[in-house]
Write a protein that holds these residues in place. Structure first.
Motif, PDB file in Angstrom:
ATOM      1  N   GLU A   1      -3.688   3.750  -0.656  1.00  0.00           N
ATOM      2  CA  GLU A   1      -4.212   3.014  -1.805  1.00  0.00           C
ATOM      3  C   GLU A   1      -3.354   1.790  -2.017  1.00  0.00           C
ATOM      4  O   GLU A   1      -2.129   1.823  -1.817  1.00  0.00           O
TER       5      GLU A   1
ATOM      6  N   TRP B   1       0.847  -1.186   0.000  1.00  0.00           N
ATOM      7  CA  TRP B   1       0.000   0.000   0.000  1.00  0.00           C
ATOM      8  C   TRP B   1       0.888   1.243   0.000  1.00  0.00           C
ATOM      9  O   TRP B   1       1.984   1.237   0.552  1.00  0.00           O
TER      10      TRP B   1
ATOM     11  N   SER C   1      -8.667   0.873  -0.844  1.00  0.00           N
ATOM     12  CA  SER C   1      -8.270   2.150  -0.261  1.00  0.00           C
ATOM     13  C   SER C   1      -8.498   2.120   1.246  1.00  0.00           C
ATOM     14  O   SER C   1      -9.203   1.249   1.767  1.00  0.00           O
TER      15      SER C   1
END
Length: 126
Positions: A124, A33, A103
């Motif tokens: 994200e 992420w 997300s």
């Protein structure tokens, strides 16, 4: 008597394995992420952090603040609730939030030699 001991040992071993295993639902957040922490109070600025989630555990993979590498760790539950701590030299921050499939977002607060900061974070999936 020996049968009862063996049953107890087997039961204890099974309990230890079940209790130590991460929840299967937390695995859906596993992966890499990209996180951004934005300051809304104070003067900490805009901070980019790379994350990896493995079995519900959150680890930093990159990022720095005030020339110190960021060491971030935390947990995400099967429902997506997250708690994190970050350390960069003498500075420390705590964050909470929620992960979705692609997300995530939440809030954070921190302190260091020059005072207090707080803000929001978003992430994200890479």
């Amino acid at each position: 008597m020996i049968g009862n001991r063996m049953s107890n040992i087997a039961l204890l071993a099974a309990s230890a394995i079940i209790c130590s295993a991460p929840p299967a639902t937390a695995a859906r957040y596993d992966g890499y992420w990209n996180m951004v922490a934005e300051t809304t109070n104070g003067h900490c600025g805009y901070i980019e952090i790379g994350l990896e989630i493995t079995g519900g555990r959150i680890y930093s993979t990159s990022g720095s603040f005030a020339f110190y590498p960021i060491q971030l760790g935390g947990r995400v539950s099967g429902s997506g609730q997250a708690r994190m701590n970050a350390v960069a030299g003498p500075r420390i921050a705590y964050g909470t939030g929620r992960f979705g499939e692609f997300s995530a977002g939440g809030t954070w607060r921190g302190s260091g030699p020059s005072g207090l900061c707080s803000g929001v974070w978003s992430a994200e999936r890479s």
